[in-house]
Design a protein around this motif. Structure first.
Motif, PDB file in Angstrom:
ATOM      1  N   LYS A 199       0.825  -1.222   0.000  1.00  0.00           N
ATOM      2  CA  LYS A 199       0.000   0.000   0.000  1.00  0.00           C
ATOM      3  C   LYS A 199       0.851   1.259   0.000  1.00  0.00           C
ATOM      4  CE  LYS A 199      -4.004  -2.127   2.183  1.00  0.00           C
ATOM      5  NZ  LYS A 199      -4.817  -2.264   3.401  1.00  0.00           N
TER       6      LYS A 199
ATOM      7  N   PHE B 146       3.882   3.159  -4.850  1.00  0.00           N
ATOM      8  CA  PHE B 146       3.128   3.624  -6.007  1.00  0.00           C
ATOM      9  C   PHE B 146       4.060   3.590  -7.218  1.00  0.00           C
ATOM     10  CE2 PHE B 146       0.737   5.221  -2.499  1.00  0.00           C
ATOM     11  CZ  PHE B 146      -0.575   5.221  -2.939  1.00  0.00           C
TER      12      PHE B 146
ATOM     13  N   LYS C 298       1.804   6.318 -11.492  1.00  0.00           N
ATOM     14  CA  LYS C 298       0.527   5.650 -11.258  1.00  0.00           C
ATOM     15  C   LYS C 298      -0.147   6.208 -10.014  1.00  0.00           C
ATOM     16  CE  LYS C 298       1.306   2.686 -14.574  1.00  0.00           C
ATOM     17  NZ  LYS C 298       0.631   2.756 -15.818  1.00  0.00           N
ATOM     18  N   THR C 299      -1.469   6.213 -10.021  1.00  0.00           N
ATOM     19  CA  THR C 299      -2.215   6.687  -8.850  1.00  0.00           C
ATOM     20  C   THR C 299      -2.647   5.527  -7.959  1.00  0.00           C
ATOM     21  OG1 THR C 299      -4.261   6.649 -10.130  1.00  0.00           O
ATOM     22  CG2 THR C 299      -3.062   8.745 -10.027  1.00  0.00           C
ATOM     23  N   GLN C 300      -2.579   4.309  -8.491  1.00  0.00           N
ATOM     24  CA  GLN C 300      -2.924   3.122  -7.701  1.00  0.00           C
ATOM     25  C   GLN C 300      -1.677   2.608  -6.998  1.00  0.00           C
ATOM     26  OE1 GLN C 300      -4.688   0.522 -10.778  1.00  0.00           O
ATOM     27  NE2 GLN C 300      -6.387   0.318  -9.346  1.00  0.00           N
ATOM     28  N   SER C 301      -1.871   2.068  -5.791  1.00  0.00           N
ATOM     29  CA  SER C 301      -0.751   1.469  -5.067  1.00  0.00           C
ATOM     30  C   SER C 301      -0.456   0.090  -5.633  1.00  0.00           C
ATOM     31  CB  SER C 301      -1.078   1.356  -3.581  1.00  0.00           C
ATOM     32  OG  SER C 301      -2.067   0.368  -3.362  1.00  0.00           O
TER      33      SER C 301
ATOM     34  N   ASP D 107      -3.202  -2.302  -4.874  1.00  0.00           N
ATOM     35  CA  ASP D 107      -4.345  -2.261  -5.789  1.00  0.00           C
ATOM     36  C   ASP D 107      -4.064  -3.074  -7.047  1.00  0.00           C
ATOM     37  OD1 ASP D 107      -5.897  -0.581  -4.120  1.00  0.00           O
ATOM     38  OD2 ASP D 107      -4.835   1.185  -4.887  1.00  0.00           O
TER      39      ASP D 107
ATOM     40  N   ASP E 298      -6.093  -6.423  -8.414  1.00  0.00           N
ATOM     41  CA  ASP E 298      -6.596  -6.531  -9.790  1.00  0.00           C
ATOM     42  C   ASP E 298      -6.038  -7.772 -10.480  1.00  0.00           C
ATOM     43  OD1 ASP E 298      -8.036  -4.199  -9.461  1.00  0.00           O
ATOM     44  OD2 ASP E 298      -6.568  -2.931 -10.502  1.00  0.00           O
TER      45      ASP E 298
END
Length: 156
Positions: free
Chosen positions: A75, A78, A82-85, A88, A92
């Protein structure tokens, strides 16, 4: 029998769906660490985000690879731009891996993700021939050596 039918028969079918466990039980028995119904046998490798261990199912003695990742660490990372860790991205990827069925893809057998614990564990098929990265590194060394020999032979 046509070609598409022949290809379908060669694809190994998943015997069960991916298990998802939300309770983690960790203990030590006879000097071996246990995570739920798996005993940890040895470390197969370590990377920037995870550690992979060889484990065996306690009841069946079937061997698996257990990938352990710290949710807190993931978490906090990054990937560039990218804006997602990283966490994330892992979630996915797990959604996709749960549905994949192909002979060239290692099956995801179980996800152990206790919301009260920091680590997430992925139980996958174990293949004793090592990681893809190791095999590519070996092939790359052979390729480099071959190119060096070719260059030497073509010098005037």
């Amino acid at each position: 029998m046509n070609l598409s039918t022949n290809r379908k028969q060669k694809i190994k079918r998943r015997e069960t769906s991916v298990l998802s466990t939300t309770i983690l039980k960790s203990s030590k028995e006879h000097g071996l660490k246990k995570v739920n119904q798996y005993k940890i046998l040895s470390t197969l490798g370590k990377g920037g985000y995870a550690t992979v261990k060889l484990c065996a199912h306690i009841r069946t003695d079937d061997q698996y690879a257990m990938k352990s990742m710290s949710k807190k660490f993931l978490k906090s990372k990054f990937p560039a731009g990218k804006t997602q860790s990283a966490y994330d991205f892992v979630k996915d990827e797990l959604k996709v891996l749960q549905r994949l069925e192909h002979p060239n893809i290692i099956y995801l057998h179980e996800i152990i993700d206790d919301p009260n614990r920091d680590h997430i564990y992925l139980i996958t098929e174990y293949h004793s021939r090592g990681s893809l990265a190791d095999r590519l590194e070996e092939k790359n060394k052979i390729f480099i050596r071959h190119n060096q020999l070719c260059i030497r032979e073509n010098r005037p």
